[in-house]
Scaffold this motif. Structure first.
Motif, short mmCIF file in Angstrom:
data_model
loop_
_atom_site.label_atom_id
_atom_site.label_comp_id
_atom_site.label_asym_id
_atom_site.label_seq_id
_atom_site.Cartn_x
_atom_site.Cartn_y
_atom_site.Cartn_z
N LYS A 22 0.84 -1.21 0.00
CA LYS A 22 0.00 0.00 0.00
C LYS A 22 0.87 1.25 0.00
N ASN A 23 1.84 1.28 0.92
CA ASN A 23 2.61 2.52 1.10
C ASN A 23 3.62 2.77 -0.02
N ALA A 24 3.82 1.76 -0.89
CA ALA A 24 4.62 2.02 -2.10
C ALA A 24 3.71 2.43 -3.25
N ASN A 120 -1.45 13.71 16.23
CA ASN A 120 -1.30 14.86 15.36
C ASN A 120 -0.31 14.53 14.22
N ARG A 121 -0.66 14.85 12.98
CA ARG A 121 0.25 14.54 11.85
C ARG A 121 0.56 15.83 11.10
N PRO A 122 1.61 16.54 11.53
CA PRO A 122 1.92 17.84 10.93
C PRO A 122 2.47 17.71 9.50
N ILE A 123 2.45 18.84 8.75
CA ILE A 123 3.05 18.83 7.40
C ILE A 123 4.13 19.90 7.28
N ASP A 124 4.63 20.38 8.44
CA ASP A 124 5.63 21.46 8.39
C ASP A 124 6.86 21.06 7.56
N MET A 125 7.28 19.79 7.61
CA MET A 125 8.48 19.39 6.87
C MET A 125 8.21 19.37 5.36
N HIS A 126 6.98 19.05 4.96
CA HIS A 126 6.61 19.07 3.53
C HIS A 126 6.72 20.52 3.04
N ASP A 155 15.49 17.47 9.87
CA ASP A 155 16.10 17.11 11.16
C ASP A 155 15.61 15.77 11.69
N LYS A 156 14.65 15.13 11.00
CA LYS A 156 14.31 13.73 11.31
C LYS A 156 13.75 13.12 10.02
N PRO A 157 13.82 11.79 9.88
CA PRO A 157 13.31 11.22 8.64
C PRO A 157 11.79 11.21 8.60
N SER A 158 11.22 11.74 7.53
CA SER A 158 9.78 11.68 7.32
C SER A 158 9.53 11.06 5.95
N VAL A 159 8.74 9.99 5.92
CA VAL A 159 8.42 9.31 4.66
C VAL A 159 7.74 10.31 3.71
N GLY A 160 6.67 10.95 4.20
CA GLY A 160 5.88 11.84 3.36
C GLY A 160 6.67 13.04 2.87
N ALA A 161 7.42 13.68 3.76
CA ALA A 161 8.17 14.89 3.37
C ALA A 161 9.28 14.52 2.38
N THR A 296 6.73 1.14 12.93
CA THR A 296 5.63 1.59 13.80
C THR A 296 4.30 0.99 13.35
N ASP A 297 4.16 0.72 12.04
CA ASP A 297 2.89 0.18 11.53
C ASP A 297 2.68 -1.29 11.91
N LEU A 298 3.69 -1.92 12.55
CA LEU A 298 3.49 -3.28 13.09
C LEU A 298 3.43 -3.26 14.60
N ASN A 317 8.77 5.32 18.99
CA ASN A 317 9.72 6.42 18.71
C ASN A 317 9.46 7.13 17.40
N VAL A 318 8.43 6.73 16.66
CA VAL A 318 8.16 7.43 15.39
C VAL A 318 7.07 8.47 15.59
N TRP A 319 5.97 8.06 16.22
CA TRP A 319 4.87 8.99 16.50
C TRP A 319 4.92 9.41 17.95
N GLN A 320 4.44 10.65 18.21
CA GLN A 320 4.47 11.16 19.58
C GLN A 320 3.82 10.17 20.55
C1 UD1 Z 1 4.00 7.11 6.58
C2 UD1 Z 1 3.03 5.96 6.47
C3 UD1 Z 1 2.53 5.56 7.85
C4 UD1 Z 1 3.70 5.27 8.78
C5 UD1 Z 1 4.70 6.42 8.77
C6 UD1 Z 1 5.97 6.12 9.54
C7 UD1 Z 1 1.99 6.26 4.30
C8 UD1 Z 1 0.77 6.62 3.54
N1 UD1 Z 1 1.92 6.36 5.63
O1 UD1 Z 1 3.28 8.21 7.14
O2 UD1 Z 1 1.73 4.41 7.71
O3 UD1 Z 1 3.22 5.11 10.11
O4 UD1 Z 1 5.09 6.74 7.43
O5 UD1 Z 1 6.61 4.98 9.02
O6 UD1 Z 1 2.99 5.84 3.75
N2 UD1 Z 1 6.60 14.71 10.96
C9 UD1 Z 1 6.71 16.04 11.30
N3 UD1 Z 1 6.46 16.99 10.35
C10 UD1 Z 1 6.10 16.64 9.07
C11 UD1 Z 1 6.00 15.28 8.73
C12 UD1 Z 1 6.25 14.33 9.69
O7 UD1 Z 1 7.04 16.39 12.44
O8 UD1 Z 1 5.89 17.55 8.24
C13 UD1 Z 1 6.86 13.69 11.98
C14 UD1 Z 1 5.59 12.91 12.34
O9 UD1 Z 1 4.82 13.59 13.31
C15 UD1 Z 1 6.18 11.61 12.85
C16 UD1 Z 1 7.47 11.44 12.01
O10 UD1 Z 1 7.75 12.72 11.45
O11 UD1 Z 1 6.55 11.75 14.20
C17 UD1 Z 1 7.36 10.43 10.88
O12 UD1 Z 1 6.23 10.73 10.07
P1 UD1 Z 1 6.20 10.42 8.51
O13 UD1 Z 1 7.34 9.49 8.18
O14 UD1 Z 1 6.13 11.71 7.77
O15 UD1 Z 1 4.83 9.66 8.34
P2 UD1 Z 1 3.87 9.69 7.09
O16 UD1 Z 1 4.64 9.86 5.84
O17 UD1 Z 1 2.71 10.61 7.37
#
Ligand code: UD1
Length: 407
Positions: A22-24, A120-126, A155-161, A296-298, A317-320
């Motif tokens: 799904k996430n790919a 909370n799922r911020p988008i500040d890094m995007h 400053d931290k790895p974000s999948v979405g950003a 974290t998804d497991l 350690n990934v989500w707050q």
């Molecule tokens: C993706 C996955 C989700 C998974 C997560 C972590 C998809 C659709 N979703 O979510 O299932 O749980 O990766 O493996 O692929 N953060 C910020 N600011 C931002 C973006 C993120 O502070 O702008 C923080 C988040 O709050 C979190 C951490 O970065 O603590 C990781 O989040 P991120 O990797 O971005 O998760 P998603 O891409 O939303």
């Protein structure tokens, strides 16, 4: 309201093949909007989130055809539009529209991105990535007449950003570098797809180097879903069964394997197949981390196992915090205590219950409890589980579960 009815207490045994990730699939479907051509994606799961993603890109004029598990996406005649809020607010992956719209159309009107809101799922890094490349950002709009290559330091790895930064950087003049990038297998899958579409992307230590590229259609065979694979593996000890997950050995699940073998669960790998058997012999210690750490998804799916056997500790350690699902598991008798990013789950007697799926993975954890508690359980709001698990009912039945899904 949809629900799963589960008649628990049966040992699950047999072989299962996970569907495509799904996430790919999701970032690649959205990234196709930033290309001009016809893309062919194989092994794309037919799940709720993918169906919504397809509807969203169709609203931009993309022509999408599905034949079995193959998607053909034609993005030669796409145009900018404001996507339907009801769709974007139902899946998290709609946030990838930031990258593809800014790259292809030079504009994106910010909307509400949905998905599992376990915290909370911020988008500040995007937005930081877009601003670093020269986009202008207001409270409701991102606009970019011309993006310029830049060095982006996360400053931290974000999948979405990371995904949005990669897509935008491909349309920025010159060269960009992303440091502190996420390196999850699904980020690598997106990179492979973009390279097949003509992107100039190079992996560097801690990130990627990207040069402006004209993108045509690309091709990719999506890997099996590592989270779905891991969920079925956990179902073996949960139901005192023995489950072989096919094509799972290549899924970069090393820290997951390490954690469950540390607890005493048996794993054997034959070629591409992974067989899980036996029961935990001691408490579990789960410490989630960005890839290559424990996913974290497991995490939610380990709590039922802890409660059935020797208890355990979860450090998230990934989500707050990502423990609200434990309320739903409490209905089955799971006893726990949470302290900000840590949860203690205690050995508990599990009994059948009627409860709600709180989110996708928490819902899967509730089904796991129901499968082991002897008697009839009902899990409402079940469609949320099908957002991420393809053919969940029939795959569980094939393993011997007595389960019924009603819409
Ligand atoms: C993706 C996955 C989700 C998974 C997560 C972590 C998809 C659709 N979703 O979510 O299932 O749980 O990766 O493996 O692929 N953060 C910020 N600011 C931002 C973006 C993120 O502070 O702008 C923080 C988040 O709050 C979190 C951490 O970065 O603590 C990781 O989040 P991120 O990797 O971005 O998760 P998603 O891409 O939303």
């Amino acid at each position: 309201m949809s629900y799963f009815k589960v008649f628990g207490g049966k040992r699950l045994c047999g072989e299962i093949e996970p569907s495509g990730s799904k996430n790919a699939s999701l970032p690649i479907i959205f990234a196709s909007l930033a290309t001009c051509g016809i893309s062919e994606l194989k092994n794309v799961p037919d799940i709720g989130d993918v169906r919504v993603a397809i509807k969203i890109i169709e609203s931009f004029g993309a022509k999408v055809k599905r034949a079995g598990n193959t998607l053909c996406i034609d993005t030669r005649n796409v145009f900018y539009t404001m996507p339907d809020k009801a769709l974007t607010s139902s899946i998290r992956a709609s946030s990838y529209l930031i990258g593809s719209c800014v790259a292809r159309f030079g504009v994106f009107h910010l909307s509400e991105f949905g998905g599992c809101n376990f915290c909370n799922r911020p988008i500040d890094m995007h937005l930081f990535a877009a601003a670093s490349l020269g986009a202008e950002i207001s409270s409701c709009e991102i606009s970019a007449i011309r993006l310029a290559g830049a060095k982006i330091y996360f400053d931290k790895p974000s999948v979405g950003a990371t995904i949005n930064a990669l897509i935008m950087a491909l349309s920025a003049c010159g060269e960009s570098e992303i440091f502190g990038a996420a390196k999850e297998p699904h980020v690598k899958a997106l990179v492979d797809y973009l390279i097949s579409a003509g992107a100039d992307i190079e992996e560097i230590p801690f990130g990627y180097k990207i040069r402006k590229s004209e993108l045509h259609g690309g091709t990719l065979e999506v890997l099996p879903d590592m989270i779905e694979a891991g969920t079925y593996m956990l179902l073996a000890p949960m139901t005192e069964g023995r489950i072989t997950v096919r094509n799972a050995a290549k899924l970069e699940l090393d820290s997951f394997f390490e954690t469950i073998t540390d607890a005493g669960i048996g794993i054997s790998i034959h070629g591409e197949d992974v067989t899980v058997y036996g029961e935990p012999q001691r408490p579990f210690l789960v410490t989630t981390a960005p890839h290559p750490g424990y996913p974290t998804d497991l995490q939610p799916q380990t709590a039922p196992l802890m409660s059935k056997y020797f208890g355990g500790i979860i450090n998230e350690n990934v989500w707050q915090s990502r423990f609200s699902y434990l309320d739903s598991l409490g209905a089955f008798g799971v006893r726990y205590k949470t302290m900000s990013s840590r949860a203690e789950v205690y050995h508990s007697k599990l009994y059948p219950a009627e409860t709600f799926a709180p989110d996708l993975r928490g819902g899967a954890a509730a089904v796991m409890c129901a499968l082991t508690a002897r008697g009839e359980s009902t899990i409402k709001n079940a469609e949320i589980i099908l957002r991420g698990y393809s053919d969940f009912e029939s795959k569980l039945r094939r393993l011997g579960a007595n389960v019924l899904y009603k819409e």
